[in-house]
Design a protein around this motif. Sequence first.
Motif, PDB file in Angstrom:
ATOM      1  N   UNK A 151      -5.981   8.450  28.511  1.00 22.57           N
ATOM      2  CA  UNK A 151      -7.430   8.601  28.545  1.00 22.57           C
ATOM      3  C   UNK A 151      -8.028   8.162  27.207  1.00 22.57           C
ATOM      4  N   UNK A 152      -8.948   7.204  27.251  1.00 24.61           N
ATOM      5  CA  UNK A 152      -9.676   6.694  26.080  1.00 24.61           C
ATOM      6  C   UNK A 152      -8.807   5.930  25.098  1.00 24.61           C
ATOM      7  N   UNK A 153      -7.577   5.582  25.465  1.00 24.12           N
ATOM      8  CA  UNK A 153      -6.680   4.831  24.585  1.00 24.12           C
ATOM      9  C   UNK A 153      -6.240   3.556  25.293  1.00 24.12           C
ATOM     10  N   UNK A 154      -6.510   2.409  24.651  1.00 16.66           N
ATOM     11  CA  UNK A 154      -6.205   1.121  25.247  1.00 16.66           C
ATOM     12  C   UNK A 154      -5.372   0.293  24.273  1.00 16.66           C
ATOM     13  N   UNK A 155      -4.608  -0.646  24.829  1.00 14.92           N
ATOM     14  CA  UNK A 155      -3.671  -1.436  24.052  1.00 14.92           C
ATOM     15  C   UNK A 155      -3.885  -2.914  24.334  1.00 14.92           C
ATOM     16  N   UNK A 156      -3.768  -3.727  23.290  1.00 14.93           N
ATOM     17  CA  UNK A 156      -3.601  -5.166  23.479  1.00 14.93           C
ATOM     18  C   UNK A 156      -2.338  -5.597  22.766  1.00 14.93           C
ATOM     19  N   UNK A 157      -1.453  -6.309  23.477  1.00 16.99           N
ATOM     20  CA  UNK A 157      -0.212  -6.786  22.872  1.00 16.99           C
ATOM     21  C   UNK A 157      -0.302  -8.280  22.609  1.00 16.99           C
ATOM     22  N   UNK A 158      -0.091  -8.642  21.350  1.00 13.11           N
ATOM     23  CA  UNK A 158      -0.098 -10.041  20.941  1.00 13.11           C
ATOM     24  C   UNK A 158       1.201 -10.712  21.343  1.00 13.11           C
ATOM     25  N   UNK A 159       1.155 -12.022  21.510  1.00 14.64           N
ATOM     26  CA  UNK A 159       2.372 -12.776  21.768  1.00 14.64           C
ATOM     27  C   UNK A 159       3.275 -12.785  20.536  1.00 14.64           C
ATOM     28  N   UNK A 160       2.708 -12.644  19.351  1.00 12.77           N
ATOM     29  CA  UNK A 160       3.506 -12.649  18.132  1.00 12.77           C
ATOM     30  C   UNK A 160       4.232 -11.324  17.984  1.00 12.77           C
ATOM     31  N   UNK A 161       5.539 -11.365  18.087  1.00 15.09           N
ATOM     32  CA  UNK A 161       6.388 -10.179  17.851  1.00 15.09           C
ATOM     33  C   UNK A 161       5.980  -8.968  18.681  1.00 15.09           C
TER      34      UNK A 161
ATOM     35  N   UNK B 158      -0.793  10.702  22.367  1.00 15.48           N
ATOM     36  CA  UNK B 158      -0.349   9.336  22.063  1.00 15.48           C
ATOM     37  C   UNK B 158       0.110   9.267  20.613  1.00 15.48           C
ATOM     38  N   UNK B 159       1.333   8.775  20.397  1.00 10.79           N
ATOM     39  CA  UNK B 159       1.857   8.550  19.054  1.00 10.79           C
ATOM     40  C   UNK B 159       1.853   7.060  18.766  1.00 10.79           C
ATOM     41  N   UNK B 160       1.056   6.651  17.788  1.00 12.76           N
ATOM     42  CA  UNK B 160       1.046   5.272  17.309  1.00 12.76           C
ATOM     43  C   UNK B 160       2.002   5.246  16.117  1.00 12.76           C
ATOM     44  N   UNK B 161       3.156   4.614  16.304  1.00 15.04           N
ATOM     45  CA  UNK B 161       4.271   4.809  15.370  1.00 15.04           C
ATOM     46  C   UNK B 161       4.329   3.793  14.241  1.00 15.04           C
ATOM     47  N   UNK B 162       3.384   2.835  14.176  1.00 13.10           N
ATOM     48  CA  UNK B 162       3.532   1.794  13.175  1.00 13.10           C
ATOM     49  C   UNK B 162       4.838   1.050  13.410  1.00 13.10           C
ATOM     50  N   UNK B 163       5.486   0.597  12.354  1.00 11.49           N
ATOM     51  CA  UNK B 163       6.702  -0.197  12.532  1.00 11.49           C
ATOM     52  C   UNK B 163       7.960   0.664  12.614  1.00 11.49           C
ATOM     53  N   UNK B 164       7.908   1.656  13.497  1.00  7.50           N
ATOM     54  CA  UNK B 164       9.066   2.499  13.772  1.00  7.50           C
ATOM     55  C   UNK B 164       9.165   2.715  15.280  1.00  7.50           C
ATOM     56  N   UNK B 165      10.337   3.163  15.706  1.00 12.39           N
ATOM     57  CA  UNK B 165      10.581   3.549  17.107  1.00 12.39           C
ATOM     58  C   UNK B 165      10.337   2.400  18.081  1.00 12.39           C
ATOM     59  N   UNK B 166      10.734   1.206  17.686  1.00 13.53           N
ATOM     60  CA  UNK B 166      10.570   0.024  18.530  1.00 13.53           C
ATOM     61  C   UNK B 166      11.827  -0.217  19.350  1.00 13.53           C
ATOM     62  N   UNK B 167      11.643  -0.717  20.552  1.00  9.18           N
ATOM     63  CA  UNK B 167      12.803  -1.128  21.356  1.00  9.18           C
ATOM     64  C   UNK B 167      13.186  -2.574  21.061  1.00  9.18           C
ATOM     65  N   UNK B 168      12.396  -3.259  20.223  1.00  3.02           N
ATOM     66  CA  UNK B 168      12.655  -4.669  19.917  1.00  3.02           C
ATOM     67  C   UNK B 168      13.109  -4.890  18.480  1.00  3.02           C
ATOM     68  N   UNK B 169      12.626  -4.070  17.552  1.00  6.80           N
ATOM     69  CA  UNK B 169      12.949  -4.231  16.132  1.00  6.80           C
ATOM     70  C   UNK B 169      13.843  -3.095  15.658  1.00  6.80           C
ATOM     71  N   UNK B 170      14.865  -3.431  14.891  1.00  5.47           N
ATOM     72  CA  UNK B 170      15.654  -2.403  14.233  1.00  5.47           C
ATOM     73  C   UNK B 170      14.834  -1.767  13.115  1.00  5.47           C
ATOM     74  N   UNK B 171      15.221  -0.576  12.643  1.00  6.42           N
ATOM     75  CA  UNK B 171      14.561  -0.032  11.453  1.00  6.42           C
ATOM     76  C   UNK B 171      14.682  -1.005  10.288  1.00  6.42           C
ATOM     77  N   UNK B 172      13.542  -1.335   9.707  1.00  2.00           N
ATOM     78  CA  UNK B 172      13.519  -2.213   8.543  1.00  2.00           C
ATOM     79  C   UNK B 172      13.098  -1.382   7.347  1.00  2.00           C
ATOM     80  N   UNK B 173      14.027  -1.178   6.430  1.00  2.00           N
ATOM     81  CA  UNK B 173      13.840  -0.266   5.317  1.00  2.00           C
ATOM     82  C   UNK B 173      13.001  -0.894   4.212  1.00  2.00           C
ATOM     83  N   UNK B 174      12.346  -0.027   3.444  1.00  2.00           N
ATOM     84  CA  UNK B 174      11.684  -0.475   2.215  1.00  2.00           C
ATOM     85  C   UNK B 174      12.754  -0.534   1.137  1.00  2.00           C
TER      86      UNK B 174
END
Length: 276
Positions: free
Chosen positions: A7-17, A162-178
């Motif tokens: 509810x009230x939360x929408x997503x757009x997914x870019x072709x880039x990554x 809804x949890x917006x996780x930033x660059x974590x918890x992806x099914x496509x990207x491994x954890x990328x450390x600082x």
Amino acid sequence: MLRQVAESVLIHQSEFCQSNAVVVQGRAGMLLIDPGIQGSEMVCLAADLSDSGRTVVAGFSTHPHWDHLLWHAGLGAAPRYGTARCAATIQDRLSEPGWNARIAGLLPPDIAEQIPLDLLGLITGLPAGTARIPWDGPQVRIIEHQAHAPGHAALLIEERGVLVAGDMLSDALIPMLDLNAADPIEDYLAALRLLEGVAGDVDVLVPGHGSISGADQVRARIDQDRAYVQALREAGVPGDPRVGPSATFDWMSGVHERQLQHLEIRLRHKTTLPNS
């Protein structure tokens, strides 16, 4: 362009990554989180919002990496926020001589000309310790940590689950450390513990890149990220589907190898220091 995920939360997914922009509807307008990559996408997004009588009243960048710091004039001049540490990091980088050349060198060559850089990183740091985004809409809790990048923030839209996780918890990207951090492994594990602490309140998970998932996948993704980081710490073979022949992105193997090599060099340096 937009797909509703709650509810009230929408997503757009870019072709880039498989980059995910998040729009949250408030009473007076929209909160836009990590708005997109290509200028044409952001123009279409602005048009979609305008056509439906909605305007952007606030923006938020989850962390100080170029693909989360973009903006387009068509989205308006709403205040754009980040954590204090996120904002300080990007402001330092933008003040360095030749910053635009360095940013340009990070862009994918095939779409570099389509990425608008003129408004990149113009964010306001919220006071340290700010718990929620200041705007007239659903409560959005800021879960700041130091995994992946300085001042990285996951956002929990509490009333929508809804949890917006930033660059974590992806099914496509491994954890990328600082890898510039003093203890990148522990930083990442600590961040995962923070996300685990709110997992029971999450119905929809939106990673910065990759597939949106339901509540049934939240803990599984936390466990998968933790297993990868622990394997990295032990210089082991991660057995992770995001690396190798089944990976969504073939360049993930290179990211994994660079992380492994960097951590091995750090360990060797530490063990050879006097009185270590």
